[in-house]
Design a protein around this motif. Sequence first.
Motif, PDB file in Angstrom:
ATOM      1  N   SER A   5      21.081  41.759  48.689  1.00  0.00           N
ATOM      2  CA  SER A   5      21.634  42.852  47.879  1.00  0.00           C
ATOM      3  C   SER A   5      23.112  43.072  48.198  1.00  0.00           C
ATOM      4  O   SER A   5      23.941  43.243  47.293  1.00  0.00           O
ATOM      5  N   ILE A   6      23.450  43.077  49.480  1.00  0.00           N
ATOM      6  CA  ILE A   6      24.845  43.250  49.872  1.00  0.00           C
ATOM      7  C   ILE A   6      25.698  42.092  49.366  1.00  0.00           C
ATOM      8  O   ILE A   6      26.827  42.278  48.891  1.00  0.00           O
ATOM      9  N   SER A   7      25.157  40.881  49.414  1.00  0.00           N
ATOM     10  CA  SER A   7      25.909  39.710  48.970  1.00  0.00           C
ATOM     11  C   SER A   7      26.221  39.764  47.479  1.00  0.00           C
ATOM     12  O   SER A   7      27.360  39.547  47.058  1.00  0.00           O
ATOM     13  N   VAL A   8      25.194  40.027  46.675  1.00  0.00           N
ATOM     14  CA  VAL A   8      25.398  40.067  45.227  1.00  0.00           C
ATOM     15  C   VAL A   8      26.338  41.217  44.861  1.00  0.00           C
ATOM     16  O   VAL A   8      27.236  41.072  44.016  1.00  0.00           O
ATOM     17  N   ALA A   9      26.151  42.372  45.505  1.00  0.00           N
ATOM     18  CA  ALA A   9      26.998  43.527  45.208  1.00  0.00           C
ATOM     19  C   ALA A   9      28.444  43.265  45.610  1.00  0.00           C
ATOM     20  O   ALA A   9      29.380  43.718  44.921  1.00  0.00           O
ATOM     21  N   ALA A  10      28.675  42.531  46.703  1.00  0.00           N
ATOM     22  CA  ALA A  10      30.048  42.201  47.107  1.00  0.00           C
ATOM     23  C   ALA A  10      30.720  41.321  46.065  1.00  0.00           C
ATOM     24  O   ALA A  10      31.925  41.471  45.785  1.00  0.00           O
ATOM     25  N   THR A  11      29.961  40.411  45.485  1.00  0.00           N
ATOM     26  CA  THR A  11      30.510  39.561  44.428  1.00  0.00           C
ATOM     27  C   THR A  11      30.869  40.387  43.199  1.00  0.00           C
ATOM     28  O   THR A  11      31.925  40.179  42.577  1.00  0.00           O
ATOM     29  N   VAL A  12      30.013  41.342  42.858  1.00  0.00           N
ATOM     30  CA  VAL A  12      30.308  42.251  41.744  1.00  0.00           C
ATOM     31  C   VAL A  12      31.564  43.070  42.052  1.00  0.00           C
ATOM     32  O   VAL A  12      32.436  43.251  41.192  1.00  0.00           O
ATOM     33  N   ASN A  13      31.655  43.555  43.279  1.00  0.00           N
ATOM     34  CA  ASN A  13      32.813  44.340  43.699  1.00  0.00           C
ATOM     35  C   ASN A  13      34.105  43.542  43.510  1.00  0.00           C
ATOM     36  O   ASN A  13      35.083  44.025  42.929  1.00  0.00           O
ATOM     37  N   ALA A  14      34.117  42.299  44.001  1.00  0.00           N
ATOM     38  CA  ALA A  14      35.312  41.460  43.887  1.00  0.00           C
ATOM     39  C   ALA A  14      35.659  41.190  42.420  1.00  0.00           C
ATOM     40  O   ALA A  14      36.835  41.228  42.031  1.00  0.00           O
ATOM     41  N   ALA A  15      34.645  40.934  41.602  1.00  0.00           N
ATOM     42  CA  ALA A  15      34.891  40.646  40.189  1.00  0.00           C
ATOM     43  C   ALA A  15      35.508  41.841  39.479  1.00  0.00           C
ATOM     44  O   ALA A  15      36.442  41.706  38.673  1.00  0.00           O
ATOM     45  N   LEU A  16      35.015  43.039  39.774  1.00  0.00           N
ATOM     46  CA  LEU A  16      35.546  44.242  39.124  1.00  0.00           C
ATOM     47  C   LEU A  16      36.967  44.546  39.600  1.00  0.00           C
ATOM     48  O   LEU A  16      37.830  44.963  38.808  1.00  0.00           O
ATOM     49  N   LEU A  17      37.236  44.351  40.889  1.00  0.00           N
ATOM     50  CA  LEU A  17      38.596  44.554  41.395  1.00  0.00           C
ATOM     51  C   LEU A  17      39.571  43.571  40.748  1.00  0.00           C
ATOM     52  O   LEU A  17      40.681  43.947  40.342  1.00  0.00           O
ATOM     53  N   LEU A  18      39.162  42.312  40.658  1.00  0.00           N
ATOM     54  CA  LEU A  18      40.014  41.297  40.045  1.00  0.00           C
ATOM     55  C   LEU A  18      40.304  41.632  38.586  1.00  0.00           C
ATOM     56  O   LEU A  18      41.457  41.554  38.125  1.00  0.00           O
ATOM     57  N   ALA A  19      39.260  42.023  37.858  1.00  0.00           N
ATOM     58  CA  ALA A  19      39.444  42.376  36.447  1.00  0.00           C
ATOM     59  C   ALA A  19      40.392  43.565  36.298  1.00  0.00           C
ATOM     60  O   ALA A  19      41.245  43.591  35.395  1.00  0.00           O
ATOM     61  N   GLY A  20      40.271  44.546  37.199  1.00  0.00           N
ATOM     62  CA  GLY A  20      41.146  45.711  37.142  1.00  0.00           C
ATOM     63  C   GLY A  20      42.601  45.358  37.400  1.00  0.00           C
ATOM     64  O   GLY A  20      43.509  45.847  36.713  1.00  0.00           O
ATOM     65  N   LEU A  21      42.863  44.477  38.380  1.00  0.00           N
ATOM     66  CA  LEU A  21      44.236  44.067  38.677  1.00  0.00           C
ATOM     67  C   LEU A  21      44.845  43.287  37.517  1.00  0.00           C
ATOM     68  O   LEU A  21      46.025  43.471  37.181  1.00  0.00           O
ATOM     69  N   MET A  22      44.047  42.435  36.904  1.00  0.00           N
ATOM     70  CA  MET A  22      44.555  41.642  35.788  1.00  0.00           C
ATOM     71  C   MET A  22      44.774  42.506  34.550  1.00  0.00           C
ATOM     72  O   MET A  22      45.763  42.335  33.828  1.00  0.00           O
ATOM     73  N   ARG A  23      43.879  43.440  34.308  1.00  0.00           N
ATOM     74  CA  ARG A  23      44.009  44.305  33.132  1.00  0.00           C
ATOM     75  C   ARG A  23      45.274  45.155  33.206  1.00  0.00           C
ATOM     76  O   ARG A  23      45.912  45.417  32.182  1.00  0.00           O
ATOM     77  N   ARG A  24      45.654  45.570  34.417  1.00  0.00           N
ATOM     78  CA  ARG A  24      46.851  46.404  34.580  1.00  0.00           C
ATOM     79  C   ARG A  24      48.126  45.572  34.722  1.00  0.00           C
ATOM     80  O   ARG A  24      49.211  46.132  34.864  1.00  0.00           O
ATOM     81  N   GLY A  25      47.987  44.273  34.699  1.00  0.00           N
ATOM     82  CA  GLY A  25      49.157  43.422  34.841  1.00  0.00           C
ATOM     83  C   GLY A  25      49.694  43.330  36.252  1.00  0.00           C
ATOM     84  O   GLY A  25      50.785  42.795  36.479  1.00  0.00           O
ATOM     85  N   ILE A  26      48.927  43.840  37.226  1.00  0.00           N
ATOM     86  CA  ILE A  26      49.367  43.779  38.626  1.00  0.00           C
ATOM     87  C   ILE A  26      49.253  42.356  39.147  1.00  0.00           C
ATOM     88  O   ILE A  26      50.128  41.857  39.859  1.00  0.00           O
ATOM     89  N   TYR A  27      48.169  41.690  38.775  1.00  0.00           N
ATOM     90  CA  TYR A  27      47.962  40.303  39.202  1.00  0.00           C
ATOM     91  C   TYR A  27      47.945  39.390  37.981  1.00  0.00           C
ATOM     92  O   TYR A  27      47.219  39.630  37.019  1.00  0.00           O
ATOM     93  N   ARG A  28      48.748  38.340  38.059  1.00  0.00           N
ATOM     94  CA  ARG A  28      48.775  37.316  37.021  1.00  0.00           C
ATOM     95  C   ARG A  28      48.556  35.976  37.711  1.00  0.00           C
ATOM     96  O   ARG A  28      49.383  35.556  38.548  1.00  0.00           O
ATOM     97  N   PRO A  29      47.455  35.286  37.392  1.00  0.00           N
ATOM     98  CA  PRO A  29      47.197  33.996  38.041  1.00  0.00           C
ATOM     99  C   PRO A  29      48.365  33.037  37.830  1.00  0.00           C
ATOM    100  O   PRO A  29      48.879  32.899  36.725  1.00  0.00           O
ATOM    101  N   GLN A  30      48.776  32.388  38.910  1.00  0.00           N
ATOM    102  CA  GLN A  30      49.849  31.411  38.837  1.00  0.00           C
ATOM    103  C   GLN A  30      49.318  30.100  38.258  1.00  0.00           C
ATOM    104  O   GLN A  30      48.108  29.836  38.270  1.00  0.00           O
TER     105      GLN A  30
END
Length: 518
Positions: free
Chosen positions: A417-442
């Motif tokens: 449960s912790i493993s799957v939830a950590a993956t969800v956590n990372a995915a949501l953080l990444l999506a949030g950074l990209m949506r705000r233009g803070i992170y742009r993949p090189q």
Amino acid sequence: MNLLRSAATVSGLTLLSRITGLIRENLTATIFGASALTDAFFVAFRLPNLLRRMFAEGAFSQAFVPILAAAREGGDDASMHRLVDHVATVLFWVLVAVSALGVVAAPALVWAMASGLAAEPGAFEAGVVMTRWMFPYILLISMVALAAGVLNTWRQFAVPAFTPVLLNLSFIGAALFLSPRFDPPIYALAAGVVAGGVAQLALQVPALLRIGMLPRIGLDLKAAVADPQVRRIVRQMGPAVLAVSVAQVSLIVNTHIASRLGPGAVSWVSFGDRLMEFPTALLGVALGTVLLPSLARANAAGRGDEYAALLDWGLRLAALLALPCMVGLALMAEPLTALLFHYGRFDAQDLQMTGRAVLAYSVGLLGLIAVKILAPGFYGKQDVRTPFRIALVVLAVTQALNVAFVPAFGHAGLALSISVAATVNAALLLAGLMRRGIYRPQPGWLAFGAKLAVALVVLAALLAVAVPRFDWVAMKAEPLTRAALVLGLVGAGAALYLGTLAALGLRPRQFVRRSGDS
């Protein structure tokens, strides 16, 4: 400043910390086994340890470091010294009160976290006693976190990275030399925790003196609280408490559930967690420690391109190193667990059950490490609300997964449960950074990912063929042979993985990055 070199320094010292940590866990397993009293110690230690991760190294550091970095960027030495003094004063007196409250409320806290201990004679009482002994550790380690925040802002990474070694050495000394003097012997570990906290704090003082930033703890708490910067840090800490500690909150809930799954379950999950934390700390903690001050400075200077490039560098390095660790933990769960813990009173059943937890934890390793890089992407911009909202979602997801996984997989379901939830956590953080233009993949991620995929397949093929060829349980009688085989497989796997990447054209110099590079 060469960030790769700084990360390597932190990672190398963290490696020393994790090696001594694994020795301490090995001794715990060998001397005390996976018993109800061992469960009681892990429960008691988890309470101050949770507060350490949530308030000291988690929410506090994420709120304090960006504000301190901005103050340093402004060049006002008097304001900077005043901020550190006021923060130290508030932190010290608040945690004196928290520690006293924890000592008084120990029975209720142990029951709330692991009521299943009450079914085992003496275990619940031992948990309460050890909780009372260890609760003041939160005061000591929080002051250590304050010192680490200051030192990391000054790019003095070595001392904070080495500090955890002292706790492990205190554990080891207590297990070897103090346990015969306590009744029950497990109490020696609680004494070792307190001694380790004192040693860690003492190590920070000379380092702070060298940079002229030793905090002065005052008696006027009211004046310290009135400081606008202190109030800002407190406001930032509120939502950050949960945002950076989702896995720890879930671990507490999981401990309560595990305590009801029978004797040994808490210990199996704890030993599995210790093995999983080895690569998590080496990679995630090291990268997060180095990135946060650099991100804060880039944000204060308005260098958005550098900010995005720093995040991209961290994510590529995480993928390069975390993915083979995931494969290795999954396919070598039994031999790694046997090498570290299968001695003395740690029997074949303990090996099997801990190995299942390690396998479940391996699923989320990349997510756990990525969170350490992605969350600072928000904190560097002093945005704590977005990770807070994501954390609430992830906490709910974790408990929903427990409902599904625990009946099917027992204690290993808690780790899954912790493993799957950590993956969800990372995915949501990444999506949030990209949506705000803070992170742009090189550019270059597709080719980079393809090379990693080929190397991972080659690594998995080696381990899938080699690991089942040996009876790791029977090798308990031949520990040196088992150690040579396990370490040989690890070395061969690493050499094959890195050799494959080199043959595909990936070079270490591609990951060299200096602070200020755009």
